[in-house]
Design a protein around this motif. Structure first.
Motif, mmCIF file in Angstrom:
data_model
loop_
_atom_site.group_PDB
_atom_site.id
_atom_site.type_symbol
_atom_site.label_atom_id
_atom_site.label_comp_id
_atom_site.label_asym_id
_atom_site.label_seq_id
_atom_site.Cartn_x
_atom_site.Cartn_y
_atom_site.Cartn_z
ATOM 1 N N LYS A 294 180.145 25.981 85.474
ATOM 2 C CA LYS A 294 180.625 27.059 86.338
ATOM 3 C C LYS A 294 180.464 26.684 87.804
ATOM 4 C CE LYS A 294 179.650 30.696 82.993
ATOM 5 N NZ LYS A 294 178.809 31.842 82.660
ATOM 6 N N GLU A 295 179.310 26.145 88.148
ATOM 7 C CA GLU A 295 179.072 25.712 89.527
ATOM 8 C C GLU A 295 180.063 24.624 89.934
ATOM 9 O OE1 GLU A 295 174.990 24.522 90.030
ATOM 10 O OE2 GLU A 295 174.264 26.413 89.183
ATOM 11 N N GLN A 296 180.310 23.684 89.025
ATOM 12 C CA GLN A 296 181.240 22.586 89.305
ATOM 13 C C GLN A 296 182.653 23.117 89.531
ATOM 14 O OE1 GLN A 296 180.369 19.533 89.822
ATOM 15 N NE2 GLN A 296 182.339 18.516 89.891
ATOM 16 N N ILE A 297 183.074 24.090 88.736
ATOM 17 C CA ILE A 297 184.407 24.680 88.890
ATOM 18 C C ILE A 297 184.522 25.352 90.252
ATOM 19 C CG2 ILE A 297 185.967 26.502 88.062
ATOM 20 C CD1 ILE A 297 184.894 25.854 85.218
ATOM 21 N N LEU A 298 183.522 26.148 90.615
ATOM 22 C CA LEU A 298 183.547 26.834 91.908
ATOM 23 C C LEU A 298 183.572 25.833 93.062
ATOM 24 C CD1 LEU A 298 181.060 29.758 91.203
ATOM 25 C CD2 LEU A 298 183.554 29.871 91.325
ATOM 26 N N LYS A 299 182.810 24.758 92.925
ATOM 27 C CA LYS A 299 182.760 23.728 93.969
ATOM 28 C C LYS A 299 184.131 23.061 94.113
ATOM 29 C CE LYS A 299 180.489 19.364 95.031
ATOM 30 N NZ LYS A 299 181.254 18.271 94.460
ATOM 31 N N LEU A 300 184.719 22.649 92.984
ATOM 32 C CA LEU A 300 186.020 21.985 93.027
ATOM 33 C C LEU A 300 187.111 22.925 93.535
ATOM 34 C CD1 LEU A 300 185.848 20.010 89.678
ATOM 35 C CD2 LEU A 300 185.634 19.087 91.983
ATOM 36 N N GLY B 240 193.404 22.318 92.214
ATOM 37 C CA GLY B 240 194.123 23.289 91.398
ATOM 38 C C GLY B 240 193.533 23.384 90.004
ATOM 39 N N TYR B 241 194.023 24.369 89.248
ATOM 40 C CA TYR B 241 193.516 24.615 87.893
ATOM 41 C C TYR B 241 193.699 23.408 86.977
ATOM 42 C CZ TYR B 241 193.896 29.482 89.469
ATOM 43 O OH TYR B 241 193.797 30.643 90.157
ATOM 44 N N ILE B 242 194.871 22.803 87.029
ATOM 45 C CA ILE B 242 195.171 21.685 86.127
ATOM 46 C C ILE B 242 194.255 20.509 86.414
ATOM 47 C CG2 ILE B 242 196.921 19.999 85.457
ATOM 48 C CD1 ILE B 242 199.022 22.174 86.030
ATOM 49 N N ARG B 243 194.073 20.193 87.688
ATOM 50 C CA ARG B 243 193.227 19.052 88.056
ATOM 51 C C ARG B 243 191.768 19.314 87.674
ATOM 52 N NH1 ARG B 243 194.852 14.499 90.401
ATOM 53 N NH2 ARG B 243 196.538 15.601 91.397
ATOM 54 N N ILE B 244 191.295 20.536 87.875
ATOM 55 C CA ILE B 244 189.921 20.888 87.490
ATOM 56 C C ILE B 244 189.783 20.807 85.976
ATOM 57 C CG2 ILE B 244 188.203 22.733 87.429
ATOM 58 C CD1 ILE B 244 189.329 23.687 90.136
ATOM 59 N N ALA B 245 190.779 21.324 85.248
ATOM 60 C CA ALA B 245 190.738 21.296 83.777
ATOM 61 C C ALA B 245 190.689 19.862 83.276
ATOM 62 C CB ALA B 245 191.958 22.016 83.205
ATOM 63 N N ARG B 246 191.490 18.986 83.873
ATOM 64 C CA ARG B 246 191.509 17.584 83.462
ATOM 65 C C ARG B 246 190.160 16.913 83.733
ATOM 66 N NH1 ARG B 246 195.958 14.670 86.371
ATOM 67 N NH2 ARG B 246 197.113 16.552 85.977
ATOM 68 N N GLU B 247 189.597 17.217 84.881
ATOM 69 C CA GLU B 247 188.321 16.601 85.253
ATOM 70 C C GLU B 247 187.171 17.084 84.376
ATOM 71 O OE1 GLU B 247 185.155 16.546 88.884
ATOM 72 O OE2 GLU B 247 187.254 16.841 89.363
ATOM 73 N N GLY C 150 194.480 31.714 94.199
ATOM 74 C CA GLY C 150 195.208 31.335 95.398
ATOM 75 C C GLY C 150 195.803 29.959 95.257
ATOM 76 N N VAL C 151 196.472 29.520 96.303
ATOM 77 C CA VAL C 151 197.146 28.238 96.304
ATOM 78 C C VAL C 151 196.163 27.139 96.668
ATOM 79 C CG1 VAL C 151 199.043 26.927 97.319
ATOM 80 C CG2 VAL C 151 199.278 29.378 96.963
ATOM 81 N N SER C 152 196.303 26.000 96.012
ATOM 82 C CA SER C 152 195.464 24.846 96.298
ATOM 83 C C SER C 152 195.668 24.395 97.742
ATOM 84 C CB SER C 152 195.831 23.715 95.329
ATOM 85 O OG SER C 152 195.212 22.530 95.710
ATOM 86 N N GLN D 192 189.223 9.020 91.442
ATOM 87 C CA GLN D 192 188.372 9.683 92.414
ATOM 88 C C GLN D 192 187.636 10.882 91.822
ATOM 89 O OE1 GLN D 192 191.615 10.286 95.200
ATOM 90 N NE2 GLN D 192 190.488 9.079 96.715
ATOM 91 N N LEU D 193 188.115 11.405 90.724
ATOM 92 C CA LEU D 193 187.493 12.572 90.109
ATOM 93 C C LEU D 193 186.278 12.176 89.288
ATOM 94 C CD1 LEU D 193 190.680 14.436 88.884
ATOM 95 C CD2 LEU D 193 189.310 14.948 90.885
ATOM 96 N N LYS D 194 185.282 13.042 89.273
ATOM 97 C CA LYS D 194 184.086 12.788 88.468
ATOM 98 C C LYS D 194 184.205 13.581 87.179
ATOM 99 C CE LYS D 194 181.102 11.877 92.361
ATOM 100 N NZ LYS D 194 179.883 12.227 93.067
ATOM 101 N N HIS D 195 183.693 13.012 86.097
ATOM 102 C CA HIS D 195 183.727 13.659 84.790
ATOM 103 C C HIS D 195 182.299 13.853 84.307
ATOM 104 C CE1 HIS D 195 188.071 13.001 84.484
ATOM 105 N NE2 HIS D 195 187.821 11.876 85.118
ATOM 106 N N PHE D 196 182.040 15.001 83.656
ATOM 107 C CA PHE D 196 180.694 15.327 83.214
ATOM 108 C C PHE D 196 180.663 15.574 81.714
ATOM 109 C CE2 PHE D 196 181.093 16.401 87.639
ATOM 110 C CZ PHE D 196 179.936 15.865 88.184
#
Length: 141
Positions: A6-12, A18-25, A44-46, A56-60
């Protein structure tokens, strides 16, 4: 969803992803990300104008939350190890989609049983198989 996720989503999201990029990461459904962001007023808009590469994206890890190193040109890793992967699936067995469930009656003991995947199975257990194979089919009860 863990507190760390949850913290990571809020940070990103605050960084403008955007939603898709966060979902992929994160390895989480895009709709889950959207719902979480709506509940926490992060819609809102990215803000990003230039695209970010996947490198460049980090994965957890979905189980323990530590960063997972990705290999370019390969499928995204969702877990840091087999141990974490197995623990996560054991804890989330309700998410396993079982399309091929078969129902049988054991010819040895007569008990009805359910099998996932293996359509050729005859006996409910190994002792029933042994009894039918070597002892002429006498029930092990």
């Amino acid at each position: 969803m863990t507190d760390m996720q949850k913290e990571q989503i809020l940070k990103l999201r605050s960084e403008g992803l955007g939603y898709i990029r966060i979902a992929r990461e994160m390895g989480i459904s895009e709709n889950t990300i959207k719902s979480f962001c709506r509940r926490n007023a992060r819609t809102g808009v990215s803000k990003l104008t230039e695209p970010i590469s996947d490198a460049q994206l980090k994965h957890f890890c979905q189980y323990c939350g530590i960063e997972v190193e990705q290999t370019s040109g390969r499928k995204m890793k969702k877990f840091c190890s087999d141990r974490c992967r197995m623990k996560w699936w054991n804890a989330h067995s309700d998410k396993i989609v079982r399309h091929k469930t078969h129902h049988y009656k054991c010819p040895c003991c007569g008990r009805e049983f359910e099998v996932y995947g293996n359509s050729r199975r005859k006996y409910c257990s190994h002792p029933c198989y042994i009894n039918a194979r070597f002892k002429g089919g006498a029930s092990h009860e």
